[in-house]
Design a protein around this motif. Sequence first.
Motif, mmCIF file in Angstrom:
data_model
loop_
_atom_site.group_PDB
_atom_site.id
_atom_site.type_symbol
_atom_site.label_atom_id
_atom_site.label_comp_id
_atom_site.label_asym_id
_atom_site.label_seq_id
_atom_site.Cartn_x
_atom_site.Cartn_y
_atom_site.Cartn_z
ATOM 1 N N ASP A 90 0.826 -1.206 0.000
ATOM 2 C CA ASP A 90 0.000 0.000 0.000
ATOM 3 C C ASP A 90 0.861 1.258 0.000
ATOM 4 O OD1 ASP A 90 -2.152 -1.707 0.078
ATOM 5 O OD2 ASP A 90 -2.622 -1.342 2.196
ATOM 6 N N ALA A 91 1.902 1.271 0.823
ATOM 7 C CA ALA A 91 2.781 2.442 0.904
ATOM 8 C C ALA A 91 3.490 2.692 -0.423
ATOM 9 C CB ALA A 91 3.796 2.260 2.023
ATOM 10 N N ARG A 92 3.878 1.618 -1.113
ATOM 11 C CA ARG A 92 4.566 1.771 -2.404
ATOM 12 C C ARG A 92 3.647 2.433 -3.419
ATOM 13 N NH1 ARG A 92 5.117 -2.098 -6.765
ATOM 14 N NH2 ARG A 92 4.245 -3.693 -5.392
ATOM 15 N N TRP A 93 2.374 2.028 -3.468
ATOM 16 C CA TRP A 93 1.458 2.605 -4.441
ATOM 17 C C TRP A 93 1.019 4.010 -4.050
ATOM 18 C CZ3 TRP A 93 1.146 1.332 -9.212
ATOM 19 C CH2 TRP A 93 1.506 0.047 -9.605
ATOM 20 N N VAL A 94 0.855 4.269 -2.767
ATOM 21 C CA VAL A 94 0.519 5.630 -2.336
ATOM 22 C C VAL A 94 1.662 6.568 -2.707
ATOM 23 C CG1 VAL A 94 0.174 7.086 -0.313
ATOM 24 C CG2 VAL A 94 -1.089 4.948 -0.522
ATOM 25 N N THR A 95 2.890 6.138 -2.500
ATOM 26 C CA THR A 95 4.057 6.948 -2.872
ATOM 27 C C THR A 95 4.110 7.168 -4.379
ATOM 28 O OG1 THR A 95 5.271 6.067 -0.991
ATOM 29 C CG2 THR A 95 6.575 7.081 -2.737
ATOM 30 N N TYR A 96 3.798 6.116 -5.146
ATOM 31 C CA TYR A 96 3.823 6.230 -6.607
ATOM 32 C C TYR A 96 2.845 7.301 -7.084
ATOM 33 C CZ TYR A 96 3.373 4.943 -11.528
ATOM 34 O OH TYR A 96 3.353 4.972 -12.889
ATOM 35 N N GLY A 126 0.246 3.146 -13.985
ATOM 36 C CA GLY A 126 0.138 2.688 -12.608
ATOM 37 C C GLY A 126 -1.218 2.054 -12.326
ATOM 38 N N MET A 127 -2.280 2.680 -12.806
ATOM 39 C CA MET A 127 -3.615 2.117 -12.578
ATOM 40 C C MET A 127 -3.800 0.806 -13.330
ATOM 41 S SD MET A 127 -5.238 3.572 -10.255
ATOM 42 C CE MET A 127 -6.647 2.514 -10.446
ATOM 43 N N ASN A 128 -3.296 0.711 -14.559
ATOM 44 C CA ASN A 128 -3.399 -0.544 -15.299
ATOM 45 C C ASN A 128 -2.651 -1.664 -14.594
ATOM 46 O OD1 ASN A 128 -5.051 0.287 -17.390
ATOM 47 N ND2 ASN A 128 -3.346 1.014 -18.620
ATOM 48 N N THR A 129 -1.490 -1.358 -14.071
ATOM 49 C CA THR A 129 -0.717 -2.364 -13.336
ATOM 50 C C THR A 129 -1.451 -2.759 -12.060
ATOM 51 O OG1 THR A 129 1.340 -1.440 -14.200
ATOM 52 C CG2 THR A 129 1.501 -2.849 -12.256
ATOM 53 N N LEU A 130 -1.936 -1.792 -11.344
ATOM 54 C CA LEU A 130 -2.632 -2.045 -10.080
ATOM 55 C C LEU A 130 -3.918 -2.845 -10.300
ATOM 56 C CD1 LEU A 130 -2.512 -1.441 -7.053
ATOM 57 C CD2 LEU A 130 -3.742 0.662 -7.491
ATOM 58 N N LYS A 155 -6.996 3.952 0.552
ATOM 59 C CA LYS A 155 -5.916 4.944 0.661
ATOM 60 C C LYS A 155 -5.103 5.030 -0.630
ATOM 61 C CE LYS A 155 -3.104 1.750 3.364
ATOM 62 N NZ LYS A 155 -2.463 1.551 4.642
ATOM 63 N N ILE A 156 -4.979 3.911 -1.364
ATOM 64 C CA ILE A 156 -4.298 3.946 -2.661
ATOM 65 C C ILE A 156 -5.162 4.711 -3.660
ATOM 66 C CG2 ILE A 156 -3.434 2.554 -4.574
ATOM 67 C CD1 ILE A 156 -2.897 0.308 -2.556
ATOM 68 N N ARG A 176 -6.284 11.980 -6.134
ATOM 69 C CA ARG A 176 -5.610 13.268 -5.951
ATOM 70 C C ARG A 176 -4.633 13.545 -7.096
ATOM 71 N NH1 ARG A 176 -6.960 15.517 -1.222
ATOM 72 N NH2 ARG A 176 -7.920 14.158 0.313
ATOM 73 N N ALA A 177 -4.007 12.485 -7.618
ATOM 74 C CA ALA A 177 -3.139 12.655 -8.791
ATOM 75 C C ALA A 177 -3.960 13.080 -10.000
ATOM 76 C CB ALA A 177 -2.391 11.355 -9.086
ATOM 77 N N CYS A 178 -5.160 12.522 -10.135
ATOM 78 C CA CYS A 178 -6.053 12.942 -11.221
ATOM 79 C C CYS A 178 -6.401 14.419 -11.089
ATOM 80 C CB CYS A 178 -7.332 12.115 -11.208
ATOM 81 S SG CYS A 178 -7.110 10.399 -11.683
#
Length: 141
Positions: A44-50, A64-68, A78-79, A85-87
Amino acid sequence: MFSAAVRISAAGIRTAVRSRPCFTAPLAVRCYSHAKPETDEEFDARWVTYFSKPDIDAWELRKGMNTLIGYDLVPEPKILDSALRACRRLNDLASAIRILEAVRDKSGPHKDIYPYVIQELQPTLRELGISTPEELGLDKL
Protein backbone atom coordinates in the motif's frame (compact mmCIF):
# COMPACT_ATOMS: atom_id res chain seq x y z
CA MET A 1 20.41 -37.55 -36.33
CA PHE A 2 21.21 -41.18 -36.05
CA SER A 3 24.64 -42.63 -35.73
CA ALA A 4 25.36 -45.80 -37.70
CA ALA A 5 27.33 -48.66 -36.23
CA VAL A 6 28.29 -51.95 -37.77
CA ARG A 7 27.51 -55.15 -35.97
CA ILE A 8 28.91 -58.48 -36.95
CA SER A 9 26.77 -61.43 -36.01
CA ALA A 10 28.04 -64.85 -34.94
CA ALA A 11 27.56 -66.08 -38.50
CA GLY A 12 29.83 -63.33 -39.80
CA ILE A 13 27.04 -61.27 -41.34
CA ARG A 14 27.58 -57.56 -41.22
CA THR A 15 24.49 -55.49 -40.39
CA ALA A 16 24.21 -51.79 -39.96
CA VAL A 17 22.64 -50.82 -36.71
CA ARG A 18 21.32 -47.39 -36.17
CA SER A 19 21.38 -46.18 -32.64
CA ARG A 20 19.29 -43.32 -31.45
CA PRO A 21 21.05 -40.46 -29.75
CA CYS A 22 20.60 -40.26 -26.04
CA PHE A 23 18.48 -37.28 -25.05
CA THR A 24 17.94 -36.34 -21.47
CA ALA A 25 14.92 -34.43 -20.40
CA PRO A 26 15.71 -31.04 -18.91
CA LEU A 27 15.26 -30.88 -15.20
CA ALA A 28 12.56 -28.60 -13.92
CA VAL A 29 14.31 -25.68 -12.32
CA ARG A 30 12.43 -23.29 -10.12
CA CYS A 31 13.88 -19.88 -9.73
CA TYR A 32 12.69 -18.56 -6.43
CA SER A 33 13.53 -15.10 -5.33
CA HIS A 34 15.61 -14.73 -2.25
CA ALA A 35 14.00 -11.43 -1.42
CA LYS A 36 11.57 -11.27 1.46
CA PRO A 37 7.92 -11.05 0.45
CA GLU A 38 6.27 -7.64 0.51
CA THR A 39 3.74 -7.10 3.28
CA ASP A 40 0.33 -5.56 2.63
CA GLU A 41 1.39 -2.34 4.36
CA GLU A 42 4.53 -2.08 2.22
CA PHE A 43 2.49 -2.74 -0.91
CA ASP A 44 0.00 0.00 0.00
CA ALA A 45 2.78 2.44 0.90
CA ARG A 46 4.57 1.77 -2.40
CA TRP A 47 1.46 2.61 -4.44
CA VAL A 48 0.52 5.63 -2.34
CA THR A 49 4.06 6.95 -2.87
CA TYR A 50 3.82 6.23 -6.61
CA PHE A 51 0.60 8.22 -7.05
CA SER A 52 1.75 10.98 -4.68
CA LYS A 53 4.69 11.99 -6.87
CA PRO A 54 4.26 15.71 -7.55
CA ASP A 55 5.59 15.36 -11.11
CA ILE A 56 3.45 12.39 -12.15
CA ASP A 57 2.12 12.71 -15.69
CA ALA A 58 -0.98 11.28 -17.32
CA TRP A 59 0.89 8.35 -18.85
CA GLU A 60 2.38 7.32 -15.50
CA LEU A 61 -1.03 7.61 -13.88
CA ARG A 62 -2.65 5.33 -16.47
CA LYS A 63 0.25 2.86 -16.39
CA GLY A 64 0.14 2.69 -12.61
CA MET A 65 -3.62 2.12 -12.58
CA ASN A 66 -3.40 -0.54 -15.30
CA THR A 67 -0.72 -2.36 -13.34
CA LEU A 68 -2.63 -2.05 -10.08
CA ILE A 69 -5.91 -3.21 -11.60
CA GLY A 70 -4.06 -6.14 -13.17
CA TYR A 71 -3.35 -7.59 -9.73
CA ASP A 72 -5.79 -10.04 -8.19
CA LEU A 73 -7.10 -7.54 -5.65
CA VAL A 74 -9.27 -4.50 -5.18
CA PRO A 75 -7.03 -1.55 -4.26
CA GLU A 76 -7.32 -0.17 -0.75
CA PRO A 77 -9.15 3.18 -0.37
CA LYS A 78 -5.92 4.94 0.66
CA ILE A 79 -4.30 3.95 -2.66
CA LEU A 80 -7.36 5.11 -4.56
CA ASP A 81 -7.36 8.36 -2.59
CA SER A 82 -3.81 9.00 -3.72
CA ALA A 83 -4.68 8.13 -7.34
CA LEU A 84 -7.73 10.43 -7.32
CA ARG A 85 -5.61 13.27 -5.95
CA ALA A 86 -3.14 12.65 -8.79
CA CYS A 87 -6.05 12.94 -11.22
CA ARG A 88 -6.96 16.27 -9.64
CA ARG A 89 -3.38 17.54 -9.95
CA LEU A 90 -3.50 16.61 -13.64
CA ASN A 91 -7.01 18.09 -14.00
CA ASP A 92 -8.15 14.74 -15.46
CA LEU A 93 -11.74 14.06 -14.43
CA ALA A 94 -12.16 11.27 -16.99
CA SER A 95 -9.35 9.22 -15.42
CA ALA A 96 -10.83 9.70 -11.97
CA ILE A 97 -14.18 8.32 -13.11
CA ARG A 98 -12.45 5.46 -14.94
CA ILE A 99 -10.66 4.57 -11.70
CA LEU A 100 -13.98 4.34 -9.88
CA GLU A 101 -15.47 2.26 -12.71
CA ALA A 102 -12.47 -0.09 -12.61
CA VAL A 103 -12.92 -0.57 -8.86
CA ARG A 104 -16.60 -1.38 -9.39
CA ASP A 105 -15.66 -3.92 -12.07
CA LYS A 106 -12.90 -5.45 -9.93
CA SER A 107 -15.36 -5.92 -7.09
CA GLY A 108 -17.15 -8.41 -9.30
CA PRO A 109 -19.75 -10.53 -7.57
CA HIS A 110 -18.83 -9.20 -4.10
CA LYS A 111 -21.50 -6.54 -3.82
CA ASP A 112 -20.29 -5.21 -0.47
CA ILE A 113 -16.80 -4.11 -1.60
CA TYR A 114 -17.68 -1.24 -3.95
CA PRO A 115 -20.08 0.52 -1.52
CA TYR A 116 -17.40 0.23 1.20
CA VAL A 117 -14.77 1.82 -1.06
CA ILE A 118 -17.12 4.65 -2.06
CA GLN A 119 -18.03 5.20 1.59
CA GLU A 120 -14.34 5.47 2.53
CA LEU A 121 -13.61 7.78 -0.42
CA GLN A 122 -16.66 10.02 0.09
CA PRO A 123 -14.75 12.84 1.90
CA THR A 124 -12.10 12.86 -0.84
CA LEU A 125 -14.70 12.79 -3.61
CA ARG A 126 -16.51 15.76 -2.04
CA GLU A 127 -13.25 17.66 -1.49
CA LEU A 128 -12.08 17.14 -5.08
CA GLY A 129 -15.52 17.62 -6.65
CA ILE A 130 -15.59 14.17 -8.27
CA SER A 131 -18.94 12.50 -8.92
CA THR A 132 -19.30 8.74 -8.82
CA PRO A 133 -20.30 6.89 -11.99
CA GLU A 134 -23.69 6.22 -10.40
CA GLU A 135 -24.27 9.94 -9.77
CA LEU A 136 -23.44 10.61 -13.42
CA GLY A 137 -25.77 7.86 -14.64
CA LEU A 138 -22.96 5.85 -16.21
CA ASP A 139 -24.07 2.64 -14.52
CA LYS A 140 -27.25 2.63 -16.61
CA LEU A 141 -25.51 2.69 -19.99
